[in-house]
Scaffold this motif. Sequence first.
Motif, mmCIF file in Angstrom:
data_model
loop_
_atom_site.group_PDB
_atom_site.id
_atom_site.type_symbol
_atom_site.label_atom_id
_atom_site.label_comp_id
_atom_site.label_asym_id
_atom_site.label_seq_id
_atom_site.Cartn_x
_atom_site.Cartn_y
_atom_site.Cartn_z
ATOM 1 N N PHE A 50 38.312 28.087 15.379
ATOM 2 C CA PHE A 50 38.235 29.400 15.304
ATOM 3 C C PHE A 50 39.176 29.781 13.890
ATOM 4 O O PHE A 50 40.144 29.130 13.899
ATOM 5 C CB PHE A 50 38.938 30.084 16.409
ATOM 6 C CG PHE A 50 38.436 31.337 16.864
ATOM 7 C CD1 PHE A 50 37.460 32.017 16.193
ATOM 8 C CD2 PHE A 50 38.890 31.718 18.027
ATOM 9 C CE1 PHE A 50 37.088 33.084 16.791
ATOM 10 C CE2 PHE A 50 38.253 32.995 18.718
ATOM 11 C CZ PHE A 50 37.324 33.846 18.075
ATOM 12 N N HIS A 52 41.057 32.823 12.404
ATOM 13 C CA HIS A 52 41.448 34.081 12.452
ATOM 14 C C HIS A 52 42.325 34.452 10.997
ATOM 15 O O HIS A 52 43.241 33.803 10.821
ATOM 16 C CB HIS A 52 42.543 34.434 13.625
ATOM 17 C CG HIS A 52 41.866 34.809 14.926
ATOM 18 N ND1 HIS A 52 41.113 33.935 15.486
ATOM 19 C CD2 HIS A 52 41.928 35.928 15.368
ATOM 20 C CE1 HIS A 52 40.799 34.536 16.704
ATOM 21 N NE2 HIS A 52 41.246 35.866 16.567
ATOM 22 N N GLU A 62 49.709 40.974 14.571
ATOM 23 C CA GLU A 62 48.383 40.433 15.383
ATOM 24 C C GLU A 62 47.246 41.285 15.817
ATOM 25 O O GLU A 62 46.182 40.948 15.680
ATOM 26 C CB GLU A 62 49.168 39.646 16.866
ATOM 27 C CG GLU A 62 49.713 38.528 16.831
ATOM 28 C CD GLU A 62 48.860 37.186 16.534
ATOM 29 O OE1 GLU A 62 47.866 37.285 16.966
ATOM 30 O OE2 GLU A 62 48.884 36.494 15.707
ATOM 31 N N TRP A 63 47.935 42.551 15.789
ATOM 32 C CA TRP A 63 46.870 43.635 16.128
ATOM 33 C C TRP A 63 47.266 44.684 15.051
ATOM 34 O O TRP A 63 48.198 45.450 15.501
ATOM 35 C CB TRP A 63 46.870 44.106 17.540
ATOM 36 C CG TRP A 63 45.997 43.438 18.685
ATOM 37 C CD1 TRP A 63 45.395 42.312 18.415
ATOM 38 C CD2 TRP A 63 46.164 43.801 20.134
ATOM 39 N NE1 TRP A 63 45.161 42.176 19.759
ATOM 40 C CE2 TRP A 63 45.390 42.965 20.627
ATOM 41 C CE3 TRP A 63 46.424 45.237 20.679
ATOM 42 C CZ2 TRP A 63 45.054 43.085 21.833
ATOM 43 C CZ3 TRP A 63 45.916 45.020 21.910
ATOM 44 C CH2 TRP A 63 45.355 44.186 22.701
ATOM 45 N N HIS A 102 40.366 43.717 15.148
ATOM 46 C CA HIS A 102 40.654 44.973 15.808
ATOM 47 C C HIS A 102 40.931 46.186 14.719
ATOM 48 O O HIS A 102 40.754 47.331 14.844
ATOM 49 C CB HIS A 102 41.708 44.904 16.849
ATOM 50 C CG HIS A 102 41.393 43.899 17.993
ATOM 51 N ND1 HIS A 102 40.122 43.632 18.416
ATOM 52 C CD2 HIS A 102 42.373 43.178 18.657
ATOM 53 C CE1 HIS A 102 40.275 42.618 19.332
ATOM 54 N NE2 HIS A 102 41.546 42.467 19.526
ATOM 55 N N TYR A 147 32.797 36.360 14.441
ATOM 56 C CA TYR A 147 33.569 37.098 15.444
ATOM 57 C C TYR A 147 33.359 38.395 14.990
ATOM 58 O O TYR A 147 33.818 38.679 13.521
ATOM 59 C CB TYR A 147 35.065 36.455 15.477
ATOM 60 C CG TYR A 147 35.970 37.580 16.222
ATOM 61 C CD1 TYR A 147 36.686 36.999 17.441
ATOM 62 C CD2 TYR A 147 36.504 38.844 15.544
ATOM 63 C CE1 TYR A 147 37.506 38.021 18.161
ATOM 64 C CE2 TYR A 147 37.266 39.618 16.291
ATOM 65 C CZ TYR A 147 37.820 39.219 17.397
ATOM 66 O OH TYR A 147 38.805 39.943 18.124
ATOM 67 N N TRP A 187 30.702 36.196 18.426
ATOM 68 C CA TRP A 187 31.703 36.312 19.486
ATOM 69 C C TRP A 187 32.273 37.882 19.732
ATOM 70 O O TRP A 187 32.399 38.463 18.742
ATOM 71 C CB TRP A 187 32.970 35.930 18.922
ATOM 72 C CG TRP A 187 33.534 34.632 19.890
ATOM 73 C CD1 TRP A 187 33.413 33.641 20.149
ATOM 74 C CD2 TRP A 187 34.947 35.024 20.559
ATOM 75 N NE1 TRP A 187 34.325 32.808 20.890
ATOM 76 C CE2 TRP A 187 35.180 33.923 21.303
ATOM 77 C CE3 TRP A 187 35.787 35.974 20.808
ATOM 78 C CZ2 TRP A 187 36.326 33.728 22.134
ATOM 79 C CZ3 TRP A 187 36.897 35.820 21.480
ATOM 80 C CH2 TRP A 187 37.015 34.781 21.954
ATOM 81 N N ALA A 191 38.664 42.552 24.224
ATOM 82 C CA ALA A 191 39.833 43.007 24.181
ATOM 83 C C ALA A 191 39.936 44.654 23.464
ATOM 84 O O ALA A 191 39.335 44.997 22.532
ATOM 85 C CB ALA A 191 40.697 42.312 23.013
ATOM 86 N N ASP A 277 39.579 29.440 24.681
ATOM 87 C CA ASP A 277 39.874 29.740 23.299
ATOM 88 C C ASP A 277 41.465 29.907 23.275
ATOM 89 O O ASP A 277 42.206 30.211 24.277
ATOM 90 C CB ASP A 277 39.384 31.188 22.609
ATOM 91 C CG ASP A 277 39.934 32.235 23.843
ATOM 92 O OD1 ASP A 277 39.655 32.044 25.030
ATOM 93 O OD2 ASP A 277 40.231 33.427 23.536
ATOM 94 N N TRP A 284 47.484 34.325 16.990
ATOM 95 C CA TRP A 284 45.965 34.018 16.477
ATOM 96 C C TRP A 284 46.114 34.060 15.068
ATOM 97 O O TRP A 284 45.186 33.079 14.315
ATOM 98 C CB TRP A 284 45.206 35.108 17.018
ATOM 99 C CG TRP A 284 44.980 34.844 18.753
ATOM 100 C CD1 TRP A 284 45.527 35.547 19.439
ATOM 101 C CD2 TRP A 284 44.137 33.831 19.086
ATOM 102 N NE1 TRP A 284 45.182 35.039 20.796
ATOM 103 C CE2 TRP A 284 44.477 34.167 20.627
ATOM 104 C CE3 TRP A 284 43.229 32.914 18.654
ATOM 105 C CZ2 TRP A 284 43.836 33.174 21.448
ATOM 106 C CZ3 TRP A 284 42.559 32.141 19.785
ATOM 107 C CH2 TRP A 284 42.655 32.462 20.864
HETATM 108 C C1 FUL Z 1 41.974 38.419 21.780
HETATM 109 C C2 FUL Z 1 42.420 39.294 20.495
HETATM 110 O O1 FUL Z 1 42.890 40.606 21.189
HETATM 111 C C3 FUL Z 1 43.209 38.246 19.878
HETATM 112 O O2 FUL Z 1 43.617 39.236 19.012
HETATM 113 C C4 FUL Z 1 42.378 37.045 19.552
HETATM 114 O O3 FUL Z 1 41.506 37.766 18.725
HETATM 115 C C5 FUL Z 1 41.820 36.550 20.673
HETATM 116 C C6 FUL Z 1 40.733 35.333 20.423
HETATM 117 O O4 FUL Z 1 41.042 37.429 21.437
HETATM 118 O O5 FUL Z 1 41.139 39.225 22.996
#
Ligand code: FUL
Length: 493
Positions: A50, A52, A62-63, A102, A147, A187, A191, A277, A284
């Motif tokens: 993966f 990111h 992260e978000w 996101h 993704y 993907w 979330a 994952d 990530w």
């Molecule tokens: C989660 C996401 O909120 C994380 O940031 C990341 O992408 C992970 C693989 O999935 O649900």
Amino acid sequence: MSKVWLFLALAFATLDSVLSKHRRLPPPLPVLPLPSAAQLRWQQRELVMFFHFGMNTFTDSEWGSGHEDPRLFNPSFLDASQWVKVAADAGFSLVILTAKHHDGFCLWPSKYTDHSVKSSPWKNGEGDVVREFMEAAQARDLDVGLYLSPWDRHERTYGLQLEYNEYYMGQLQELLDGEYGHVSEIWFDGAKGNNTKNMTYHFNDWFSTVKRMQGSINIFSDAGPDVRWVGGETGTAGTTCWSPINRTSLRIGDGSIIGYLNTGDSNGSEWVPPECDVSIRPGWFWHKNETPKAVDELLHIYYTSVGRNCVLLLNVPPNSTGLISEPDVNRLTEFRSAVTTIFSANLAEGAVAKGSSQRGGRSGGFLAANVLADDPQSYWAPADSDEDPWIELRLEKPAEFNVVRIQEAITLGQRIIKHEVYVKFTSVEQDERGLTKGERVANGTTVGYKRLHRLGRVVRAQAVWVRVTEARGPPLISSIGLHFDPYSKSQIS
Ligand code: FUL
């Protein structure tokens, strides 16, 4: 009956018995559900990488909020061929990129928004990370996945049912309509933060459209349809792990199904294997102050994912210069070398294999010796009537090992419900059934594509056998391996 008739009847009977000796029993009927060809190919990869990468890489988050200035996206040395080389060298054959996370920032110049690379200074807004990634992977013969986050904190139509579903579908079409080439996995992340706008995703419309555009793609979401989430992000599947589940009643994003996803369902009617994952680092996305996990932690993850009938999806985040950092590259090199050290030699090689019975007898094609053959298509099958199926390997000389590997022939369904592993330490003694007496060193439930038992100590043995105590049909075992793992001598299975 006249003498002539008697003679003819005897002649036919003899001919029939000669012919039937040369007639093999066909393979057993499958136990449904079965994997599709694309799911099987995916499972055999074992390792998927993966990446990111996106706005968060530049904001140490992260978000992202979705309000980030696109001008922040400016990797000075982005080189996707370095990413895919790192993946290929570490033994990964499929690589997945976060085309949109996101925060809504798109790594390709989407027609439907300006919140993308085209508004960034990178390559004067002329760049396309998705294209560079796809081309780099194709050049190295790696397959790719994408993704595309359904949750979008930037897009103004998010929360408007029709408009956003169409927006998202438009982006799927841009990525999958063939312009970028073949895509092996997509993907759909379930979330979504708390206190976000109410939004119902039209998953069925999206999934059908995806399949129309890329016929052999595997669709990942919490609940499939092709690959399911394992229910956690630590790289750990349940010790019981079925590929089948019943997916129709499951809701994507529903926290209460996590346990179910982790173990699967022996009564499941659809084949939806789990993907584990996990990130090589705590986050990530890349963060300056984080470091990659130690190699024994990565090995532990391998045992609890690949070794429990799963595919490991390991995230390795490129940094803000657009390259995978050196500590991660080094860690992956160590990881690959550890996996090769442990599994390239099978200490059972050359053993004499014997089964409690053999489908079709000794001249059938389902010999116990098949579990030591290189051919992934061949397997040992006991007779349908066998009520206590076991398979024994007698080694030429005693061997030292601390890992036992068992694999089912999943093309005919996942069958084993419970199994046990025994060893005999010194010379081989047999009981009245011809079975070697010994000590139980491991037991477990499911096997599936691959089950790895760490024994917690190094065992010296000359005979090893696997007993299947419960199954959904005659157990079909395609491979058994005995391995020595010098890295985790004291870990338990
Ligand atoms: C989660 C996401 O909120 C994380 O940031 C990341 O992408 C992970 C693989 O999935 O649900």
